[in-house]
Design an enzyme around this catalytic site. Structure first.
Site, short mmCIF file in Angstrom:
data_model
loop_
_atom_site.label_atom_id
_atom_site.label_comp_id
_atom_site.label_asym_id
_atom_site.label_seq_id
_atom_site.Cartn_x
_atom_site.Cartn_y
_atom_site.Cartn_z
N HIS A 101 40.86 43.18 42.49
CA HIS A 101 40.08 44.42 42.55
C HIS A 101 40.65 45.46 41.60
O HIS A 101 39.91 46.11 40.84
CB HIS A 101 40.08 44.97 43.98
CG HIS A 101 39.36 46.28 44.12
ND1 HIS A 101 37.99 46.37 44.30
CD2 HIS A 101 39.81 47.56 44.07
CE1 HIS A 101 37.64 47.64 44.38
NE2 HIS A 101 38.74 48.38 44.24
N GLU A 102 41.97 45.62 41.62
CA GLU A 102 42.59 46.58 40.71
C GLU A 102 42.44 46.13 39.26
O GLU A 102 42.30 46.96 38.36
CB GLU A 102 44.07 46.77 41.07
CG GLU A 102 44.30 47.32 42.46
CD GLU A 102 43.50 48.58 42.76
OE1 GLU A 102 43.30 49.39 41.83
OE2 GLU A 102 43.07 48.74 43.91
N HIS A 105 39.25 47.37 37.98
CA HIS A 105 39.29 48.74 37.46
C HIS A 105 39.84 48.77 36.03
O HIS A 105 39.36 49.55 35.20
CB HIS A 105 40.17 49.61 38.37
CG HIS A 105 39.51 49.98 39.66
ND1 HIS A 105 38.24 50.50 39.74
CD2 HIS A 105 39.96 49.92 40.94
CE1 HIS A 105 37.94 50.73 41.01
NE2 HIS A 105 38.96 50.39 41.76
#
Length: 234
Positions: A101-102, A105
Site C-alpha cells: 500500500h505504501e 503511494h
C-alpha cells in the site's frame, strides 16, 4: 444557548463516532488476524516493497524502519518509505499488504497522480487552518454572546471556512488511499508476491484500513454540519 457537551447538536456526532470506533476495531481485527498468517514465499514487508518499487522504476526510493505500530507511510517530501518494525521484518499477509500500500503511494508520486499532488499541495495550509479553526469558532461565539454580532460573525465565519478546508482534505484523501490499495493488490499479484488465495486476506486488511479514512471524512462532515447549525442559531 448550549455549547460543548451540553449542546444538543452533539447528537449529530454520535453516528460518526460509532462508525469511527467500528472502523478502528475492523483495522485491529484484520491486522491481528493476518499478521499471524505467513505469506507462502516468506517475503518480508521490506522485500515486498523493494520488489514493487524496483519494478516501477523507483530504485532510488529508500526503505527505512520507523518506530510504532501501523506507523507506516511514504514521505513524498523526502521521497522515502518508512515501515514499522512489524511490517519491515514481518513475513505475514498483513506485512506485505501494508508495505505494498505504501509502495502504491510511492508509485502515485512517481507518476504524478493528480489527487496525491493536490492533497500534498494543500496539506501544509490545511494543517495550519485545522489548528486554528476551533479557536476561531469559539472566540467568534464568545464575541457574539457579548453583543458584538458583526465581529463575532466574521471570526466565526472564518473558522467555518477553515474547517471546510479540513473536510476538503479528507474528501481528497479517499481516492488517494483507495487508489493506493488498488495498486497494491495489483502489484502483489502481478509480481507473484502473493497468490490468489492470499490476495483475499490482503484485500481484507486494506479494506479495513480504508474504512478509517471514510470514518475520518464522516466525522469531519458531521462536525461541519454541527458548526453550521450552531451558527444558524446565533
Amino acid at each position: 444557548m448550549y455549547f460543548g457537551i451540553f449542546d444538543p447538536t452533539i447528537i449529530i456526532l454520535i453516528p460518526a463516532m460509532i462508525f469511527a470506533l467500528f472502523a478502528q476495531s475492523k483495522v485491529k481485527s484484520a491486522y491481528s488476524r493476518y499478521s499471524r498468517v505467513r505469506n507462502r514465499r516468506g517475503i518480508t514487508g521490506r522485500q515486498a516493497a523493494r520488489i514493487i518499487l524496483d519494478a516501477n522504476g523507483l530504485r532510488h526510493v529508500p526503505i527505512e524502519m520507523t518506530r510504532g505500530t501501523l506507523t507506516d507511510h511514504y514521505d513524498p517530501k523526502k521521497d522515502v518509505m518508512r515501515l514499522s518494525s512489524d511490517v519491515y521484518n514481518g513475513v505475514s499477509i498483513a506485512a506485505v499488504s501494508i508495505a505494498a500500500h505504501e509502495s502504491g503511494h510511492a508509485i502515485q508520486d512517481g507518476t504524478s497522480y493528480g489527487f496525491l499532488k493536490f492533497r500534498n499541495a494543500i496539506a501544509p495550509a490545511v494543517s495550519l487552518v485545522s489548528t486554528a479553526s476551533w479557536p476561531l469558532l469559539i472566540i467568534g461565539l464568545i464575541i457574539i454572546w457579548q453583543g458584538n454580532a458583526a465581529t463575532g460573525n466574521l471570526i466565526f465565519n472564518i473558522g467555518v471556512i477553515f474547517f471546510a478546508a479540513v473536510v476538503v482534505f479528507h474528501t481528497v484523501t479517499l481516492p488517494v488511499e483507495f487508489n493506493a490499495s488498488k495498486r497494491a493488490i495489483r502489484q502483489l499479484e502481478e509480481l507473484n508476491i502473493i497468490d490468489y488465495n492470499e490476495s483475499k486476506g490482503a484485500k481484507k486488511v486494506l479494506s479495513a484500513a480504508a474504512m478509517t479514512y471514510v470514518a475520518a471524512l464522516a466525522t469531519a462532515v458531521a462536525n461541519l454540519v454541527r458548526i453550521l447549525l450552531i451558527r444558524g442559531r446565533d
